[in-house]
Design an enzyme around this catalytic site. Structure first.
Site, short mmCIF file in Angstrom:
data_model
loop_
_atom_site.label_atom_id
_atom_site.label_comp_id
_atom_site.label_asym_id
_atom_site.label_seq_id
_atom_site.Cartn_x
_atom_site.Cartn_y
_atom_site.Cartn_z
N LYS A 182 0.86 -1.27 0.03
CA LYS A 182 -0.07 -0.03 -0.07
C LYS A 182 0.94 1.19 0.01
O LYS A 182 1.63 1.38 0.83
CB LYS A 182 -0.78 -0.15 1.12
CG LYS A 182 -1.82 -1.03 1.26
CD LYS A 182 -2.74 -1.27 2.57
CE LYS A 182 -4.03 0.03 2.37
NZ LYS A 182 -4.74 -0.15 3.75
N VAL A 183 0.56 2.14 -0.84
CA VAL A 183 1.26 3.30 -1.24
C VAL A 183 0.45 4.52 -1.25
O VAL A 183 -0.75 4.42 -1.88
CB VAL A 183 2.21 3.45 -2.54
CG1 VAL A 183 2.85 4.62 -2.74
CG2 VAL A 183 3.23 2.22 -2.50
#
Length: 916
Positions: free
Chosen positions: A139-140
């Site tokens: 997750k970014v």
């Protein structure tokens, strides 16, 4: 498959689960959901922080890492990556079956890197390599730096969940980054079919922010509609991006579209339907990640109809109307992105703090319990092993009554203490508010009227913590001696006194007698209409005290959990209401109690302090070491009286019993027999008893040391001793929650009271004048393993207590037996059960005295008339217990000395005459 989740999947939308904790994996809950069609899982620092800080399920994983001196970061990676790996393995069949479309588990990069492209890229690579599974998504966040990192990471073939997308403009840049990354990956020879991405588009948070702005603008028509409209437009952008020649070129190579994942779909506003953000966003090529409550609600009554895209024009009109109102959605979503990054960062920091605190706490809890059991070490370890094989600790914590008896009677409804500390944390604010309003009402003093389990914990709080500045000066009355009642009456300013009437059953004769006495005094002074405001009650729902409180208009009635026995009630309202009035920091106290619960739940059975202590208590009892001798720091001395009742009343039955020896001055090792077991409870700053304890340990006396950081660790001690007592009961084969022999003395005393009401006098009973020779003759019945119990029906005061202490030492020196002392009738609610329920090893010496001027007990509150006084009640209880001991099986040896004049002086002379 026909489950609702599979039906939705066929409509084009996958359900992922927005939660992850170890218990969900170990319990099989995740696996069951996968079987029902769950297609993926999302996690974030907030979820992990709550799981690690708010419970005990990770303690067992943290403890060995903490012991190995791992850093917080190393501990974090170990436990979090392990959970992610296990979850990914559970979803791997979904990944394989869908050929890489679903079955993903996502993990956040460090939120502190949200504005660092290179930092995000490095961490994402590292996490992906460490997890080494094709169905991991990193997750970014959708910051400018994050979006640049997304393009680079997709270009390396790393699966990405782009999170914290709030606006359609940001979503366009996210989708563009995904396409460019895919094109670069394909150009470098990569297979686009092996990389996947979702764009997490947040929903409910938008409504929360916009609804507030709409309220300020005075237009409520759009409330609850903008988030869905925003999502509708984002979905239209998705459809545009993933169609046409550019996308088709990638699709021919097997590329998957970057689906929109609807995040933050739990309804924040209770006025909205709980499945609003699920039912309104069903469409093909989408994902909805739901928190547990939302998933359960949708499974129960949610929609299956694909509606996404049907009202795109309406959505655009609603957004246009929002702009006309002067509300800038772009500005709001930008702030939500910034706040979201900050919130995740704070959760990440809180997670690290929680791990550090848990690391320190678990290491301390291990050092806080030290055992030197000498010749009994192997025997106790064997007992632990046997109980571990039977899962005794786990079954107790699961409230399994079969640990003690096949029948649940008087067990299943007595286990509320196992979780009361956690539940009472939610009541702290109310209790603090109540204490504040009591002070504002002008109360400066409080008097608790109770016996046994209703009075001992408040007494501990009062004597240990004292009174905080500005709070109520609380005292405890648990003696029916007229002099004691008179002394309390004299010290009170009735206009400023709050009376706490505390009884679980509502029918405790001593407590109700106290109440009637003080109620009539207050009513006579201030009138019946005002008297009730000076009283509060703590009792069980439905008890007779509830009706009494309603009749007399008590200020407040606290209804306790009925599934808690009196001696296990320290952390319930019975203990915490008085503590709140004293100004004790309840949050801190309960936190320590919950920490003790966590340690018991999470530690391996053999390392749980409560389990080890309970196993030692039970096994040493079986070995004849049944005299639990408590050695306490001076500041903690009152805890001994509470432990005395808990252990004695819980274990003294069925011909068995552990006798607590409290308040005894430590002697040299040679004065003790082979029936002792010493437990030291000391503050870590207190080493006063260390030399004496070292001598006892060297002499082979079994010894356990419990160390407390400060007085707030009493919260943990209450739970530890309750659990240890329950474990000891299991080892002894007894039921620790009933008190089958208590009623015998009560019935006999009641019969004597009835006789007094009829004849105006009590029988004289078998009383003798104090005599050292007669006492020596009586003590000839003592044998190894015997104990002597002093039952003192005198006014409790410092001089009498000091005289009794000297007398106990003289008796110990003469006989070598353990000697206990208890004021009556208080001890009837404490050690009285053991006296008549154990194996008959006690010798009982009663002290009674000539009555001073008695105080009448009103027959009814608020009315004149009295049939009996406090001293008569006290004498009836003494005579009743005397007879109950004689009628026990086997009959107990009991001698009553009736003292005239200076009672304390006569006890002092007896002690002197017994000296060699």
């Amino acid at each position: 498959m026909t489950t609702r989740i599979y039906q939705l999947y066929r409509a084009g939308q996958a359900i992922w689960y927005d939660d992850l904790r170890r218990s969900l994996i170990e319990s099989g809950e995740i696996e069951a959901l996968v079987e029902d069609g769950l297609a993926g899982l999302t996690s974030n620092p907030t979820i992990f922080e709550k799981a690690i800080a708010g419970g005990a399920e990770y303690d067992q994983a943290v403890l060995p890492l903490a012991a190995a001196d791992c850093t917080v970061q190393e501990i974090y990676e170990s436990i979090v990556l392990d959970d992610i790996s296990q979850a990914a393995d559970l979803f791997r069949p979904v990944y394989d079956r869908t050929e890489g479309v679903d079955g993903f588990v996502s993990l956040e990069v460090d939120p502190d890197l949200a504005h660092s492209t290179q930092g995000t890229i490095r961490e994402a690579r590292s996490l992906f390599q460490k997890l080494n599974r094709p169905n991991i998504m990193i997750k970014v966040p959708a910051t400018e730096a994050g979006i640049r990192a997304v393009e680079a990471l997709i270009g390396e073939g790393i699966n990405i969940n782009v999170t914290l997308v709030f606006s359609t403009e940001v979503y366009r840049r996210v989708a563009e980054a995904y396409l460019r990354g895919l094109e670069a990956y394909a150009a470098s020879g990569g297979n686009p079919a092996r990389v996947a991405s979702v764009a997490s588009f947040f929903v409910s948070r938008v409504d929360t922010a916009v609804d507030k702005a709409l309220a300020e603008a005075g237009d409520l028509n759009l409330q609850g509609k903008i988030a869905i409209a925003n999502a509708e437009v984002a979905y239209a952008i998705f459809q545009d991006f993933f169609s046409g020649s550019r996308w088709e070129a990638l699709a021919r190579q097997g590329a998957h579209p970057q689906r929109v994942l609807w995040a933050s779909t739990g309804t924040k506003n209770p006025a909205y339907p709980d499945t609003l953000y699920v039912d309104s966003l069903i469409g093909s090529n989408t994902v909805n990640t739901m928190p547990p409550a939302t998933l359960n609600a949708w499974l129960d009554h949610g929609s299956l109809e694909p509606v996404l895209g049907r009202d795109l024009d309406g959505a655009r009109k609603r957004l246009a109307r929002l702009a006309e109102l002067g509300i800038d959605l772009h500005q709001i979503t930008d702030r939500l992105l910034s706040d979201g990054v900050a919130s995740f960062a704070e959760s990440f920091h809180a997670l690290q703090r929680s791990i550090g605190e848990k690391q320190e706490r678990l290491l301390q809890s291990g050092a806080a319990y030290q055992a030197a059991l000498g010749d009994y070490e192997a025997r106790v370890l064997q007992a632990q092993a046997e109980m571990t094989s039977e899962d005794v600790l786990g079954r107790i914590l699961r409230k399994d009554h079969t640990v003690w008896r096949e029948s649940p009677e008087e067990i299943a409804n007595r286990l509320g203490w196992l979780t009361i500390a956690e539940r009472m944390q939610a009541e702290v604010g109310d209790l603090q508010d109540f204490a504040r309003t009591a002070r504002e009402a002008g109360f400066t003093q409080a008097l608790l009227l109770g016996m046994g389990g209703s009075s001992l914990a408040p007494d501990v709080f009062q004597k240990t913590f004292g009174v905080a500045e500005g709070y109520l000066d609380l005292a405890v009355l648990d003696s029916t001696d007229a002099e004691a009642v008179r002394a309390q009456t004299a010290r009170l300013d009735l206009s400023k006194t709050l009376f706490i009437v505390a009884t679980k059953s509502g029918g405790t004769v001593e407590t109700l007698s106290f109440f009637k006495h003080f109620y009539n005094l207050v009513a006579d002074r201030f009138g019946a209409s005002a008297a009730g405001s000076h009283f509060i009650a703590i009792t069980d729902p439905g008890s007779s005290l509830v009706a009494l409180a309603e009749k007399h208009n008590f200020r407040r009635v606290f209804l306790n959990d009925p599934d808690i026995g009196g001696r296990y009630s320290a952390l319930s309202y019975f203990g915490l209401v008085p503590a709140a009035l004293l100004g004790v920091d309840l949050g801190r106290l309960l936190e320590r109690a919950v920490q003790a619960q966590e340690e018991a739940r999470a530690a391996s059975t053999g390392s749980s302090s409560a389990f080890r202590l309970g196993a030692a208590l039970g096994e040493l009892h079986r070995a004849g070491r049944d005299k639990l001798t408590l050695v306490l720091s001076t500041a903690l001395e009152s805890l001994g009286d509470w432990v005395e009742q808990l252990v004695a009343e819980s274990t003294g039955k069925s011909g068995q019993g552990i006798l607590p020896v409290v308040g005894e001055s430590l002697g040299k090792p040679e004065v003790y027999g082979r029936d002792r077991f010493f437990v030291s409870v000391q503050l870590e700053s207190d080493a006063a008893h260390d030399p004496s304890l070292a001598l006892l340990e060297s002499a082979g006396q079994p010894l356990v040391r419990l160390q407390l950081r400060d007085i707030y660790d009493l919260g943990g001690q209450f739970f530890l001793w309750e659990l240890a007592t329950a474990v000891a009961g299991a080892r002894m084969g007894i039921q620790p929650f009933d008190q089958p022999n208590v009623e015998a003395a009560k019935k006999l005393a009641s019969r004597l009271v009835e006789q007094y009401s009829t004849s105006g006098r009590l029988p004289e009973g078998q009383a003798e004048s104090p005599s050292a020779d007669r006492l020596r003759q009586f003590l000839e019945a003592a044998k190894p393993g015997s104990y002597i119990a002093l039952q003192v029906y005198l006014a409790p005061n410092d001089r009498t207590t000091q005289a009794l202490d000297s007398f106990r030492l003289a008796l110990r020196a003469l006989t070598g037996a353990a000697v206990t002392s208890g004021y009556g009738p208080r001890y009837l609610h404490s050690t009285g059960q053991l006296h008549k329920g154990d194996g008959g090893n006690g010798l009982f010496l009663q002290f009674t005295s000539e009555s001073d001027e008695d105080i009448p007990i009103p027959d009814r509150a608020g009315e004149p008339g009295s049939s009996i006084g406090f001293n008569v009640l006290k004498m009836a209880q003494a005579l009743g217990d005397f007879q109950a001991l004689r009628e026990a099986e086997p009959p107990r040896p009991v001698l009553r000395f009736h003292l005239k004049g200076d009672a304390a002086g006569q006890i002092e002379r007896l002690a002197a005459e017994l000296a060699p």
